[in-house]
Design an enzyme around this catalytic site. Sequence first.
Site, PDB file in Angstrom:
ATOM      1  CE  LYS A 199      -6.835   7.288   5.768  1.00 35.84           C
ATOM      2  NZ  LYS A 199      -7.101   7.885   6.710  1.00 35.84           N
ATOM      3  CB  VAL A 210      -5.906  -1.362   4.831  1.00 37.53           C
ATOM      4  CG1 VAL A 210      -5.893  -2.817   4.323  1.00 37.53           C
ATOM      5  CG2 VAL A 210      -4.570  -1.427   4.943  1.00 37.53           C
ATOM      6  CD  GLU A 228      -1.051   0.721   3.494  1.00 38.54           C
ATOM      7  OE1 GLU A 228      -1.653   1.824   3.112  1.00 38.54           O
ATOM      8  OE2 GLU A 228      -1.130   0.026   4.634  1.00 38.54           O
ATOM      9  CE  LYS A 276       1.050   2.148  15.010  1.00 40.70           C
ATOM     10  NZ  LYS A 276       0.713   2.141  13.136  1.00 40.70           N
TER      11      LYS A 276
HETATM   12  N1  PSU Z   1      -3.201   1.821  11.054  1.00 43.20           N
HETATM   13  C1  PSU Z   1      -1.255   1.873  10.998  1.00 43.20           C
HETATM   14  N2  PSU Z   1      -1.237   2.477   9.958  1.00 43.20           N
HETATM   15  C2  PSU Z   1      -1.069   3.419   9.055  1.00 43.20           C
HETATM   16  C3  PSU Z   1      -2.644   2.504   8.403  1.00 43.20           C
HETATM   17  C4  PSU Z   1      -3.582   2.286   9.678  1.00 43.20           C
HETATM   18  O1  PSU Z   1      -1.402   0.861  11.892  1.00 43.20           O
HETATM   19  O2  PSU Z   1      -0.420   3.541   7.943  1.00 43.20           O
HETATM   20  C5  PSU Z   1      -3.320   3.420   7.335  1.00 43.20           C
HETATM   21  C6  PSU Z   1      -3.699   2.876   5.666  1.00 43.20           C
HETATM   22  O3  PSU Z   1      -3.871   2.595   5.453  1.00 43.20           O
HETATM   23  C7  PSU Z   1      -5.357   2.282   6.728  1.00 43.20           C
HETATM   24  C8  PSU Z   1      -5.689   3.707   6.467  1.00 43.20           C
HETATM   25  O4  PSU Z   1      -5.104   1.215   6.217  1.00 43.20           O
HETATM   26  O5  PSU Z   1      -4.484   3.699   8.328  1.00 43.20           O
HETATM   27  C9  PSU Z   1      -6.772   3.206   7.912  1.00 43.20           C
HETATM   28  O6  PSU Z   1      -6.906   4.806   7.289  1.00 43.20           O
HETATM   29  P1  PSU Z   1      -9.173   4.614   8.587  1.00 43.20           P
HETATM   30  O7  PSU Z   1      -8.819   4.888   9.933  1.00 43.20           O
HETATM   31  O8  PSU Z   1      -8.758   6.689   7.558  1.00 43.20           O
HETATM   32  O9  PSU Z   1      -9.657   3.670   7.454  1.00 43.20           O
END
Ligand code: PSU
Length: 307
Positions: A87, A107, A25, A160
């Site tokens: 993003k 992702v 990604e 996380k």
């Molecule tokens: N969590 C991590 N590292 C990351 C991301 C999430 O520990 O880099 C990134 C990934 O690209 C994931 C995105 O798909 O953040 C999720 O964002 P959102 O919670 O806005 O869907």
Amino acid sequence: MNKYLDVKDDVAEALAAGKPVVALESTIISHGMPYPQNLETALAVEAIVRESGAVPATIAVIGGRLKAGLSREEIELLGKRGTEVIKASRRDLPFIVAAGKDGATTVAATMIVAALAGIRIFATGGVGGVHRGAQESFDISADLEELAKTNVAVICAGAKSILDLGLTLEYLETRGVPVIGYGTEELPAFYTRKSGFGVDYRLDSPEEIARALSVKWALGLSGGALIANPIPEKYSMDPAVINAAIDRALAEAKAAGIKGKATTPFLLAKIKEITGGESLESNIELVYNNARLASRIAVAFSAMAGS
Ligand code: PSU
Ligand code: MN
């Protein structure tokens, strides 16, 4: 082939020959790490995939084209322009393509482009999930819905604890997404090897994982799988240190009124600011570790598909 998709030559050749390919990604490049570590990591991950016998396909949107496989210059652009690059999750893709812009794929969006290209195996660091306090905020990453419907397996280091890991697992169970622990019964929590939450299945070899995926899809059970690979012991962090940083980051996000797609990048940046270089080094090492495992799964998966 989709008219908005470009598959890089070496990726297209590998796919046509049934050889292993691993998707990677790009939100992690533009929004997940600072320059120049983001660029160094993105290039090193590709090298690791190659050394492990698969072809890397870093995914992004460049000038309105969906890309499965990037040139060095394109990876440099994503690394140098960092958070100026949009993003891009599922809902954003059509607008970035229609406007001819660049996008760093999450992702969810990476899974979509990988599936369009015919790539089944994808390595990253961490996935999105159900945020803490989602009972009020409704903040659930689109990554989870994508795992429910798109046939791509995601190799990560767990999630996380900026997320509510228990609710994330409940959501995945409801949507029929299996969570596999590689050599572990416990869901790893990204920086740490343990979270206190169990996985659905423990599998101890890339071959077993490839077989389970192959059976899942042969049964017509659409959707992905989450393969959780614990961070190597050597780079795992003290849970007290990382959890204190996460709590502080969450409090700052709340005080600053951060919402929507800004939430995850804000929290990740704060954690890095609070913990300094240690968390960045751990983050980089776990991505390498996941790329190695994903490549081994891709090698086993392509051997099965060919037999
Ligand atoms: N969590 C991590 N590292 C990351 C991301 C999430 O520990 O880099 C990134 C990934 O690209 C994931 C995105 O798909 O953040 C999720 O964002 P959102 O919670 O806005 O869907
Ligand atoms: Mn969100």
